[in-house]
Write a protein that holds these residues in place. Structure first.
Motif, short mmCIF file in Angstrom:
data_model
loop_
_atom_site.label_atom_id
_atom_site.label_comp_id
_atom_site.label_asym_id
_atom_site.label_seq_id
_atom_site.Cartn_x
_atom_site.Cartn_y
_atom_site.Cartn_z
N LEU A 13 8.17 57.72 -9.76
CA LEU A 13 7.97 57.32 -11.24
C LEU A 13 9.62 56.54 -11.71
CD1 LEU A 13 5.80 59.96 -13.00
CD2 LEU A 13 5.38 57.62 -12.28
N THR A 14 10.46 57.45 -11.38
CA THR A 14 12.03 57.15 -11.99
C THR A 14 12.36 55.73 -11.37
OG1 THR A 14 12.80 59.51 -12.08
CG2 THR A 14 14.33 57.68 -11.76
N ILE A 15 11.98 55.42 -9.96
CA ILE A 15 12.20 54.19 -9.35
C ILE A 15 11.63 53.10 -9.95
CG2 ILE A 15 11.99 52.81 -7.26
CD1 ILE A 15 12.66 55.72 -5.71
N PRO A 74 11.42 59.11 -17.36
CA PRO A 74 11.11 58.59 -16.18
C PRO A 74 9.43 58.12 -16.15
CG PRO A 74 11.06 60.89 -15.96
CD PRO A 74 11.41 60.50 -17.32
N ASP A 75 8.49 58.49 -16.77
CA ASP A 75 7.45 58.03 -16.50
C ASP A 75 6.79 56.95 -17.63
OD1 ASP A 75 7.45 59.51 -18.94
OD2 ASP A 75 5.74 60.54 -18.55
N THR A 76 7.87 55.81 -17.61
CA THR A 76 7.96 54.63 -18.51
C THR A 76 8.11 53.29 -17.97
OG1 THR A 76 9.93 55.03 -19.12
CG2 THR A 76 8.39 55.84 -20.67
N VAL A 104 16.04 61.36 -17.44
CA VAL A 104 16.14 62.53 -16.89
C VAL A 104 14.97 62.72 -15.96
CG1 VAL A 104 16.10 65.19 -17.55
CG2 VAL A 104 17.18 63.43 -19.03
N ASN A 105 15.28 62.95 -14.69
CA ASN A 105 14.08 63.24 -13.69
C ASN A 105 14.20 64.69 -13.16
OD1 ASN A 105 12.65 62.09 -11.26
ND2 ASN A 105 14.29 63.37 -10.16
N TYR A 106 12.90 64.96 -12.98
CA TYR A 106 12.60 66.39 -12.52
C TYR A 106 11.32 66.14 -11.41
CZ TYR A 106 11.65 71.24 -11.56
OH TYR A 106 11.62 72.49 -11.07
N SER A 143 14.39 64.10 -4.61
CA SER A 143 14.57 63.19 -5.73
C SER A 143 15.99 62.39 -5.67
CB SER A 143 14.55 64.01 -7.06
OG SER A 143 13.11 64.32 -7.35
N VAL A 144 17.19 63.29 -5.46
CA VAL A 144 18.49 62.53 -5.61
C VAL A 144 18.62 61.61 -4.57
CG1 VAL A 144 20.78 63.18 -5.34
CG2 VAL A 144 19.47 64.38 -6.81
N ALA A 145 18.25 62.06 -3.30
CA ALA A 145 18.14 61.20 -2.01
C ALA A 145 17.31 59.84 -2.11
CB ALA A 145 18.10 61.91 -0.80
N ARG A 146 16.10 60.22 -2.48
CA ARG A 146 15.06 59.03 -2.79
C ARG A 146 15.58 57.90 -3.80
NH1 ARG A 146 12.94 55.32 -2.12
NH2 ARG A 146 10.69 54.48 -2.46
N ILE A 147 16.07 58.44 -4.91
CA ILE A 147 16.47 57.61 -5.96
C ILE A 147 17.77 56.83 -5.50
CG2 ILE A 147 17.21 57.35 -8.61
CD1 ILE A 147 15.51 59.85 -8.99
#
Length: 336
Positions: A25-27, A110-112, A18-20, A56-60
């Motif tokens: 971090l998600t990438i 996402p921060d893992t 879950v990204n916000y 976020s959406v575009a970048r991921i």
């Protein structure tokens, strides 16, 4: 949007992130999953975006295409930010409705950063122990220092210990402390951190999805309690190691920043957990126990001239959100 597993063998797995507003971090998290996905046939990753309203959406999505992850990773934009349970449920609900749902779901922050074989170890553990419904990884700092991620359910005695801040009491109540010392080997526990938590598909089929009445915090604790009441055990598996950059996704518990006033949703989550699972009388006793013991701690702190290191206005905020001010009503559980 629906997702179809290529196969439904013992290793089939959906990982939900879950990204916000944390695209980088998600990438990085996705990048750490590349080898894990390759080694586990039938594994896919869904990144749900809780209406970040930024790039976020575009970048991921761009990273997924550039890195060639399209065959196993996808992004699901959501219409509003409904919190952690909401973001996970959006993907899980869709997958459960598919023709070939997976054996397992892994909730991953996402921060893992996933250490080598961490996911494989969790899946293998679940395959070997069919009575286990939920299992969690060992969370650790980048330097390998373990974080407490295997917990007990809160109780009146744990509330007393939490508020009082007295070493001798903590020792006497060691069996009830919510966050005990980090276990060195795998063991059964009450609940595990949702930052890396694998769940058997049958658990969702039996008890339903996570309660979306929690915005953030306590939802995984509540879910593990419902699973336990339904006969499923929960285990901590430290051989599965995952780096957790604490507080980077939520903004809380970040030791590099000054202590902040606790957000409203944290108090809402605590109150919901007690009222939903133990009723108004127990909630009133829990609130009274914590508040009165915390007042004693503050008196002792002043007498001993110890610095104030808690979040600002903690007692005032707690009392404002206690049973005695807000009463015993709460919205019914949300799972859809």
């Amino acid at each position: 949007m629906s997702y179809t597993m290529k196969q439904n063998d013992a290793n089939s797995l959906i990982i939900v992130i879950v990204n916000y507003r944390t695209p980088e971090l998600t990438i990085d998290c996705l990048r750490s999953l590349v080898d894990e996905v390759r080694s586990l046939a039938g594994t896919s990753v869904v990144v749900t975006d809780n209406a970040s309203g930024d790039v976020s959406v575009a970048r991921i999505q761009a990273a997924i295409e550039t890195e060639g992850w399209n065959n196993w990773a996808s992004v699901m934009p959501l219409q509003h930010n409904g919190g952690f349970a909401f973001g996970n449920n959006a993907a899980i609900r869709s997958v459960l409705k598919s023709n070939n749902p997976p054996s397992y779901f892994l909730l991953l922050n996402p921060d893992t950063i996933v250490r080598p074989n961490a996911i494989d170890i969790l899946v293998d553990f679940m395959n070997r122990h069919p009575q286990v419904g939920i299992a969690g990884s060992r969370l650790e700092d980048p330097d390998g220092t373990p974080q407490r991620s295997a917990f007990r359910f809160p109780s009146l005695l744990s509330e007393l210990d939490s508020g009082l801040h007295l070493g001798i009491v903590t020792k006497l109540l060691s069996k009830w402390v919510v966050a005990p010392p980090v276990p060195k080997d795998k063991c059964q526990t009450n609940w595990v951190a949702g930052a890396s938590m694998i769940i058997r598909r049958e658990v969702f089929e039996q008890i339903g999805l996570m309660d979306e009445g929690y915005f953030m915090y306590s939802e995984e604790m509540d879910f593990c309690l419902q699973a336990k009441r339904a006969g499923w055990s929960c285990w901590y598996v430290p051989q599965s190691r995952v780096v957790h950059l604490v507080g980077q996704s939520s903004g809380l518990n970040n030791t590099k920043c000054p202590s902040k006033r606790l957000p409203q949703y944290l108090f809402d989550s605590r109150r919901r957990y007690f009222l939903k699972n133990y009723g108004w009388l127990y909630t009133a006793l829990a609130d009274h126990t914590w508040a009165s013991s915390y007042v004693l701690w503050q008196l002792r702190r002043v007498i001993q001239r110890k610095p104030y290191e808690d979040p600002p206005k903690l007692l005032i905020d707690f009392l404002r959100n206690s049973f005695f001010i807000r009463g015993g009503k709460f919205n019914p559980p949300k799972t859809s």
